[in-house]
Write an enzyme that holds these catalytic residues in place. Structure first.
Site, PDB file in Angstrom:
ATOM      1  N   TRP A 362       0.818  -1.204   0.000  1.00 37.39           N
ATOM      2  CA  TRP A 362       0.000   0.000   0.000  1.00 37.39           C
ATOM      3  C   TRP A 362       0.859   1.264   0.000  1.00 37.39           C
ATOM      4  O   TRP A 362       0.357   2.360  -0.276  1.00 37.39           O
ATOM      5  CB  TRP A 362      -0.925   0.016   1.215  1.00 37.39           C
ATOM      6  CG  TRP A 362      -0.209   0.257   2.532  1.00 37.39           C
ATOM      7  CD1 TRP A 362       0.887  -0.396   3.019  1.00 37.39           C
ATOM      8  CD2 TRP A 362      -0.544   1.235   3.515  1.00 37.39           C
ATOM      9  NE1 TRP A 362       1.244   0.101   4.246  1.00 37.39           N
ATOM     10  CE2 TRP A 362       0.378   1.095   4.580  1.00 37.39           C
ATOM     11  CE3 TRP A 362      -1.550   2.195   3.623  1.00 37.39           C
ATOM     12  CZ2 TRP A 362       0.343   1.898   5.726  1.00 37.39           C
ATOM     13  CZ3 TRP A 362      -1.594   2.989   4.760  1.00 37.39           C
ATOM     14  CH2 TRP A 362      -0.651   2.833   5.794  1.00 37.39           C
ATOM     15  N   ASP A 363       2.145   1.109   0.292  1.00 32.00           N
ATOM     16  CA  ASP A 363       3.065   2.248   0.336  1.00 32.00           C
ATOM     17  C   ASP A 363       2.954   3.092  -0.937  1.00 32.00           C
ATOM     18  O   ASP A 363       2.986   4.323  -0.894  1.00 32.00           O
ATOM     19  CB  ASP A 363       4.513   1.765   0.452  1.00 32.00           C
ATOM     20  CG  ASP A 363       4.754   0.836   1.621  1.00 32.00           C
ATOM     21  OD1 ASP A 363       3.849   0.044   1.941  1.00 32.00           O
ATOM     22  OD2 ASP A 363       5.850   0.876   2.198  1.00 32.00           O
ATOM     23  N   GLU A 492      -0.021  -2.264  12.792  1.00 32.40           N
ATOM     24  CA  GLU A 492       0.168  -3.713  12.785  1.00 32.40           C
ATOM     25  C   GLU A 492       0.465  -4.289  14.165  1.00 32.40           C
ATOM     26  O   GLU A 492       0.777  -5.472  14.284  1.00 32.40           O
ATOM     27  CB  GLU A 492       1.273  -4.074  11.798  1.00 32.40           C
ATOM     28  CG  GLU A 492       0.887  -3.743  10.359  1.00 32.40           C
ATOM     29  CD  GLU A 492       2.009  -4.014   9.372  1.00 32.40           C
ATOM     30  OE1 GLU A 492       3.176  -4.069   9.806  1.00 32.40           O
ATOM     31  OE2 GLU A 492       1.712  -4.154   8.174  1.00 32.40           O
ATOM     32  N   LYS A 605       1.800   0.825  16.639  1.00 32.99           N
ATOM     33  CA  LYS A 605       3.104   0.774  15.981  1.00 32.99           C
ATOM     34  C   LYS A 605       3.377   2.047  15.194  1.00 32.99           C
ATOM     35  O   LYS A 605       4.499   2.552  15.161  1.00 32.99           O
ATOM     36  CB  LYS A 605       3.147  -0.432  15.035  1.00 32.99           C
ATOM     37  CG  LYS A 605       4.419  -0.550  14.216  1.00 32.99           C
ATOM     38  CD  LYS A 605       4.328  -1.710  13.229  1.00 32.99           C
ATOM     39  CE  LYS A 605       5.599  -1.832  12.389  1.00 32.99           C
ATOM     40  NZ  LYS A 605       5.483  -2.910  11.377  1.00 32.99           N
ATOM     41  N   GLN A 606       2.333   2.582  14.555  1.00 29.15           N
ATOM     42  CA  GLN A 606       2.530   3.672  13.600  1.00 29.15           C
ATOM     43  C   GLN A 606       1.230   4.449  13.425  1.00 29.15           C
ATOM     44  O   GLN A 606       0.200   4.123  14.003  1.00 29.15           O
ATOM     45  CB  GLN A 606       2.977   3.105  12.261  1.00 29.15           C
ATOM     46  CG  GLN A 606       1.933   2.217  11.590  1.00 29.15           C
ATOM     47  CD  GLN A 606       2.506   1.358  10.489  1.00 29.15           C
ATOM     48  OE1 GLN A 606       3.306   0.467  10.741  1.00 29.15           O
ATOM     49  NE2 GLN A 606       2.121   1.634   9.250  1.00 29.15           N
TER      50      GLN A 606
END
Length: 781
Positions: A362-363, A492, A605-606
């Site tokens: 998806w980046d 994640e 995580k992000q």
């Protein structure tokens, strides 16, 4: 703020290695890697050193060329991918060994003076120069140049020049084709347990004859075939040559007298492009074409291409040379890594290494494409074409997942099929469907390319919408709102959650985009509307359902705190105590702790919710964004390279420029200074693109204005801020094919329409119609 000192000298248009150090070699192979979106080559040396797996990796790749292996599962379930896909390391033709009266040139022996290797970002060329004294006292000067051509996609070019300084003996050059190569899977992808291990490319032909080295081979499992070759052009007083062919190698040895220059033209192709029966003829022809043009002509075309790129893509920063270098390094790698043929995408590591096995994620859609749409729209279109070309594979994947219609894009892939073996962190990330739809929507809005909407984008929007209409349900437990259960969002460290905010919001907007696309087609091109309906058997009741789902999408929210929650179970989880985790394990949670331990913690995580709010910022006012920003700062660990740039954009949006700069600074030189100590496996392409977004969407506040019911944008909105460390910055963007230049200085900011008829611009809330060459100015607010 990251306090790590720059690894390389600070230069505005280059990255320079000033000494050869084995401890830095693996990292530098990535930093000095080159590609043109089709060929990728790591920054290994022309001498072809046989480093061990901890010291370096010879890497040469063709985008989309992969090997597969049967995936071994301890326990298998229906729908698990059965075959891996790994970007395959291909035969190496860069090696040119140099010997002086039989004494081999080797930087690890003798002594080196005046060493310098430079990646020229302005030109897209890597050069190296050094003076070497051999163990027996021979003294020479060596200069090398390398580039991967942007104008001939199959061609890589090298020049090596040897200047004897104190002897008149024999100079030999041994040009080699080495097919005894393999992937470093265990080193670059340590969490997986499948190959390819060992050499999996099998030679059909390997020859050295008539000044050409040639190889043709095939993979063991994927059925793909490839070929490569090289030819040479030497200038010296006298030259002799002889050929040699072994099982896995072939070579040509030249013997010269006095100063000598060798130009080497290298070509790669594969069965993804042409039939294997044409390999020999094609390689011979393309090498002839390259040699006829010659090194100097091709090098100038490379410079011309890069000049055109930088004219549109450069971000000029006044007052921070360290960041200036980092931004240009990032933009160069993003540009050179993207597939250009409509059949290939862009891996998370580009073509700079084997990290993530060369998979597309998806980046590309969320981080890279917004940059390219505004700076290099034709390149962005090629990447979207790749997603469209794999739409049938996405349809097939949707059936495997139980959806009777629609398309579900894979989380990790090269050929369009799912190859992620980890369901919680792979297949469960349904948001990939909304990410792809978002990219198609943004492309059409920003470029105004309605032909593309008719030909491809509308179909993708409808097929992805069908999955959103099937994966969830109107839940009585949530007052009849539409709920999506058992998914994993961008965070994640939380898996198999119900009603992930990012997923639900992105799904809602994906559904709206599909409805507006159909409405526009029906009103503006009834033939195209009817053709799409027939092609995908679209029922008139479907967009009605999509509209109903979008209007009733459930978004988890804590009303008392006034914030959106990552998912329904967030406050049920155990609060995270960072003190219980040893510092050396904090960035490697999945390597050190069981997934269940991680998933039960209240942390992230992000960027997840904050990312969704940024992507659709029109729905959230400054006060609401501030509350959520503060809330998520408390427990977001930023263990992903994709995270800090997003928080920086959010901080800019709420007026916290100092905090925005701190986050921006953490991401701007992440690869150049190897913040995570993992650049050896390849670049972090998404973060690189995210730093551009942090400037343009963050500090400059660029947003697209459009009617939510229309697939087309009406104009641009800007609210620039100037970081305290900078004197100013300047960038260009494209909007509906028209180039604009935005300049932000301490004295004020300006927006100038460089070409085109006219354009709606909102600057600090004031709407203006900007005409060609007109400049709109304002004081910084």
């Amino acid at each position: 703020m990251n306090s790590k000192q720059p690894i390389y000298p600070v230069e505005p248009w280059s990255v320079t290695e000033t000494a050869f150090n084995m401890a830095d070699n693996y990292r530098n192979e990535t930093i000095f890697s080159l590609s043109n979106g089709y060929i990728g080559t790591r920054g290994t040396f022309e001498e072809g050193y046989e480093f061990n797996t901890d010291q370096g990796l010879e890497g040469n790749f063709i985008n989309g060329f992969y090997e597969s292996e049967p995936i071994r599962y301890g326990e298998w379930n229906f729908g698990f991918p059965e075959h891996s896909q790994t970007l395959l390391n291909l035969p190496n033709l860069k090696t040119t060994k140099v010997y002086l009266d039989g004494e081999w040139f080797d930087m690890r022996t003798g002594s080196i003076e005046d060493y310098r290797r430079t990646l020229n970002l302005r030109e897209g060329i890597v050069t190296r120069s050094l003076t070497w004294t051999s163990p027996y006292g021979k003294h020479i000067r060596i200069e090398t140049t390398r580039f991967v051509s942007f104008v001939m996609k199959n061609i890589m070019v090298q020049r090596i020049r040897i200047i004897p300084l104190d002897f008149k003996g024999e100079i030999g050059l041994l040009s080699m084709l080495d097919a005894n190569v393999e992937n470093h899977t265990r080193v670059t992808n340590p969490l997986i347990d499948y190959g390819p291990f060992g050499r999996t490319l099998n030679a059909d032909k390997i020859t050295a004859i008539n000044d050409m080295l040639f190889y043709a081979g095939r993979t063991t499992n994927s059925g793909l075939k490839m070929a490569c070759g090289c030819v040479h052009l030497l200038t010296s007083e006298r030259t002799d040559k002889c050929y040699e062919t072994e099982k896995f190698r072939c070579s040509v040895r030249y013997t010269a007298a006095g100063e000598v220059t060798m130009d080497k033209f290298i070509a790669y192709t594969s069965s993804l492009d042409i039939p294997d029966a044409e390999f020999n003829g094609y390689i011979r022809w393309i090498l002839h074409e390259a040699k006829q043009q010659g090194f100097d002509v091709l090098a100038q075309k490379q410079r011309d291409y890069m000049t055109s790129f930088w004219e549109n893509a450069d971000v000029e920063i006044d007052g921070d040379d360290v960041i200036q270098q980092g931004i240009r390094f990032n933009l160069f790698h993003v540009m050179q890594s993207a597939g250009r043929d409509g059949r290939t995408g862009m891996g998370a590591k580009g073509l700079s290494g084997e990290g993530y096995e060369g998979h597309y994620f998806w980046d590309t859609e969320i981080y890279v494409l917004p940059v390219l749409i505004h700076t290099f729209p034709n390149l962005a279109k090629s990447l979207l074409d790749y997603r469209y070309s794999t739409l049938d594979a996405a349809r097939a994947r949707a059936r495997v997942l139980g959806h009777a219609q629609g398309a579900l894009y894979p989380w990790r892939t090269i050929n369009g099929e799912e190859c992620s073996t980890c369901v919680p962190l792979g297949t469960a990330q349904y948001h990939i469907n909304a990410d792809v739809a978002y990219a198609f929507t943004q492309y059409v809005k920003i470029t105004g390319d309605t032909d593309y909407l008719k030909a491809k984008a509308a179909e993708v929007l409808c097929e992805t919408a069908r999955v959103w209409a099937d994966v969830g349900s109107f839940s009585e437990a949530r007052g009849g709102k539409y709920c999506i259960c058992c998914v994993t969002g961008p965070d994640e460290y939380s898996a198999f959650v119900d009603n992930n905010f990012y997923t639900n919001l992105m799904a809602r907007e994906s559904l709206k985009s599909a409805v507006s696309a159909l409405k526009w087609l029906e009103e503006n091109d009834l033939n195209a509307f009817d053709a799409l309906r027939r092609k995908i058997n679209l029922q008139l009741s479907e967009p009605v359902l999509w509209q109903s789902i979008a209007g009733n999408m459930y978004l988890p929210r804590d009303e008392k705190k006034g914030v959106y929650l990552p998912d329904d179970g967030f406050f049920l989880r155990k609060p995270w105590d960072d003190r219980q985790i040893p510092p050396e394990k904090r960035h490697l949670l999945y390597e050190n702790y069981h997934p269940l331990f991680i998933w039960r913690q209240r942390m992230a995580k992000q960027a997840d919710t904050i990312l969704a709010m940024f992507l659709h910022s029109g729905y959230f006012d400054c006060e609401e964004m501030s509350r959520n920003y503060d809330f998520y700062q408390e427990f977001t660990l930023h263990h992903s390279s994709l995270s800090t740039c997003v928080f920086g954009i959010a901080a800019s949006a709420i007026g916290r420029t100092d905090e925005a700069y701190r986050y921006f600074n953490d991401s701007a030189r992440m690869d150049m200074d190897d913040h995570h100590n993992n650049v050896y496996a390849g670049i972090h392409a998404a973060n690189m693109a995210g730093t551009w977004q942090a400037i343009v969407f963050g500090f400059a506040g660029l947003r697209i204005n459009s009617d939510p019911k229309s697939p087309l944008a009406d104009g641009l909105e800007l609210s620039p801020k100037l970081p305290g460390r900078w004197n100013g910055y300047r960038f260009r963007i494209f909007f509906k094919g028209m180039p604009l230049e935005v300049s932000v200085q301490k004295s004020g900011c300006s927006v100038r329409l460089l070409d085109g008829e006219s354009l709606n611009v909102i600057l600090y809330g004031e709407k203006r119609r900007l005409e060609k060459e007109e400049i709109l100015c304002a004081n910084i607010k």
